[in-house]
Write an enzyme that holds these catalytic residues in place. Structure first.
Site, PDB file in Angstrom:
ATOM      1  N   ASP A 131       0.822  -1.227   0.000  1.00  0.00           N
ATOM      2  CA  ASP A 131       0.000   0.000   0.000  1.00  0.00           C
ATOM      3  C   ASP A 131       0.851   1.271   0.000  1.00  0.00           C
ATOM      4  OD1 ASP A 131      -2.306  -1.499   0.130  1.00  0.00           O
ATOM      5  OD2 ASP A 131      -2.469  -1.369   2.305  1.00  0.00           O
ATOM      6  N   CYS A 186     -16.579 -17.071  -8.688  1.00  0.00           N
ATOM      7  CA  CYS A 186     -17.712 -16.592  -7.891  1.00  0.00           C
ATOM      8  C   CYS A 186     -19.044 -17.134  -8.415  1.00  0.00           C
ATOM      9  CB  CYS A 186     -17.762 -15.057  -7.885  1.00  0.00           C
ATOM     10  SG  CYS A 186     -16.525 -14.280  -6.821  1.00  0.00           S
ATOM     11  N   CYS A 189     -23.125 -16.556  -7.282  1.00  0.00           N
ATOM     12  CA  CYS A 189     -23.255 -16.193  -5.871  1.00  0.00           C
ATOM     13  C   CYS A 189     -23.276 -14.672  -5.694  1.00  0.00           C
ATOM     14  CB  CYS A 189     -22.098 -16.778  -5.067  1.00  0.00           C
ATOM     15  SG  CYS A 189     -22.111 -16.339  -3.319  1.00  0.00           S
ATOM     16  N   CYS A 192     -22.004 -11.712  -0.846  1.00  0.00           N
ATOM     17  CA  CYS A 192     -21.332 -10.497  -0.360  1.00  0.00           C
ATOM     18  C   CYS A 192     -22.170  -9.256  -0.652  1.00  0.00           C
ATOM     19  CB  CYS A 192     -19.945 -10.366  -0.970  1.00  0.00           C
ATOM     20  SG  CYS A 192     -19.891 -10.284  -2.779  1.00  0.00           S
ATOM     21  N   CYS A 196     -23.825  -6.710   2.437  1.00  0.00           N
ATOM     22  CA  CYS A 196     -23.288  -5.368   2.677  1.00  0.00           C
ATOM     23  C   CYS A 196     -24.345  -4.517   3.392  1.00  0.00           C
ATOM     24  CB  CYS A 196     -22.873  -4.705   1.371  1.00  0.00           C
ATOM     25  SG  CYS A 196     -22.188  -3.035   1.617  1.00  0.00           S
ATOM     26  N   CYS A 242     -18.898  -8.466   4.181  1.00  0.00           N
ATOM     27  CA  CYS A 242     -18.910  -9.081   2.849  1.00  0.00           C
ATOM     28  C   CYS A 242     -17.954 -10.268   2.761  1.00  0.00           C
ATOM     29  CB  CYS A 242     -18.595  -8.042   1.771  1.00  0.00           C
ATOM     30  SG  CYS A 242     -16.898  -7.422   1.786  1.00  0.00           S
ATOM     31  N   CYS A 246     -18.787 -14.985   2.612  1.00  0.00           N
ATOM     32  CA  CYS A 246     -18.313 -15.557   1.349  1.00  0.00           C
ATOM     33  C   CYS A 246     -18.128 -17.068   1.479  1.00  0.00           C
ATOM     34  CB  CYS A 246     -16.991 -14.905   0.947  1.00  0.00           C
ATOM     35  SG  CYS A 246     -16.263 -15.639  -0.537  1.00  0.00           S
TER      36      CYS A 246
END
Length: 351
Positions: A131, A186, A189, A192, A196, A242, A246
């Site tokens: 980061d 994914c 699905c 998530c 939220c 989220c 999963c």
């Protein structure tokens, strides 16, 4: 390119504790750069102006490291030691990655050692980042085959789910690339998206920071928009909703084999009343070296008021009344809002 050198690099990275290593040529993420540009045009970065800086560099690592030929993406597991725990009454929740020492410090030193080894081994420049550089981390992790970017915009892996922390090494060395990008698993699905609490996942893979609990509780400076406060619920720092739901995490996530991300008991959850009672010196003494410092002392006290307003426990009235007279206008206004949620009058500004 050298297969032997690439093998040595993988072994070195794994010796430093990285659970996945992927290598890509320093190109091929044009699609991700275009997605970033569209995201910025829609102002989904909210007040995070730094996301709009160096936009060209984020799509081209050669603008970050001259002569860059390869990108090494690395992932470290920080999976749960226990199932998602219920937070005790009156407590605020903390995102899982922030429940111990700041991960930037843990990954940063290990990445620098691997990069230094690679420089010494090849005589060519290398730069590492957690980061800290304008690099599209998830894009490179996908491009190198480590995993895919899920509908919640997190990187997902088949072996560890999304409980992984990412770092990169840019190098001028010509390494043997992996066969990525990874395939998307994914399917249909939408767990998530459905989970939220603020509807921040506005479409698969796209998160609007203006709605995101993590943005408001960590990155935003100043007052939280009044219409966003209720959606924060009891999250004091970040949000895991989220990720917790999963299926890849439910089925495959597991704890690391060592204690690199040892959870501190005082960070499993936070007492918002206690946070409001601290002065800055005490806050720094207790939480220096943790990710909570990113939100700042002022921001954490603001968050504490929001959580108390959402808990609506009349026993917190004395703490909120004291905060409603705080010298900090942001804390003052959020305390007034919380008192209003308790159905109690306040002389403060609750906007």
């Amino acid at each position: 390119m050298s297969a032997g050198l690439t093998h040595e690099l993988r072994e070195r990275a794994r010796a430093e504790g990285f659970d996945a290593v992927g290598i890509a040529r320093a190109d091929g993420i044009e699609r991700h750069a275009a997605v970033l540009a569209a995201w910025l045009r829609r102002d989904y970065h909210a007040t995070m102006a730094w996301m709009a800086r160096d936009e060209a560099a984020r799509g081209d690592p050669r603008r970050v490291l001259s002569g860059c030929r390869s990108v090494v993406a690395l992932a470290m597991n920080h999976g749960p030691h226990e199932p998602p725990e219920a937070v005790a009454p009156g407590r605020g929740r903390v995102a899982r990655y922030a429940r111990g020492r700041d991960y930037h410090k843990i990954l940063g030193g290990r990445l620098r050692r691997v990069a230094a080894w690679l420089e010494e081994r090849t005589g060519l420049p290398a730069r590492s980042a957690v980061d800290t550089l304008p690099v599209l981390e998830r894009a490179w992790a996908e491009r190198s085959g480590i995993g895919w970017i899920g509908k919640n915009a997190n990187l997902l892996t088949r072996d560890l789910g999304s409980w992984v922390l990412l770092g990169e090494i840019l190098t001028a060395a010509d390494l043997e690339p992996d066969a990525g990008p990874a395939a998307d698993h994914c399917g249909s699905c939408t767990a998530c998206i459905d989970a939220c609490p603020t509807g921040a996942i506005v479409e698969p893979g796209v998160v609007d920071a203006n709605r995101c609990v993590s943005y408001w509780t960590i990155e935003h400076r100043g007052a939280i928009a009044p219409d966003r406060r209720a959606g924060i619920g009891t999250w004091m720092f970040g949000c895991d909703d989220c990720q917790t739901v999963c299926p890849w995490n439910v089925s495959f996530a597991h704890a690391p084999d060592d204690d690199r991300f040892e959870v501190r008991d005082d960070l499993r959850s936070l007492d918002p009343v206690e946070i409001l009672a601290m002065d800055e010196a005490e806050f720094r003494r207790r939480y220096s070296g943790t990710s909570l410092m990113r939100a700042t002392f002022r921001g954490m006290r603001r968050n504490a008021c929001v959580v108390l307003g959402n808990l609506r426990d009349p026993r917190t009235r004395p703490a909120l009344e004291a905060a409603a007279s705080d010298p900090d206008p942001v804390v003052r206004s959020h305390a007034a809002w919380a008192l209003d949620r308790l159905g109690l009058p306040s002389s403060g500004d609750g906007t």
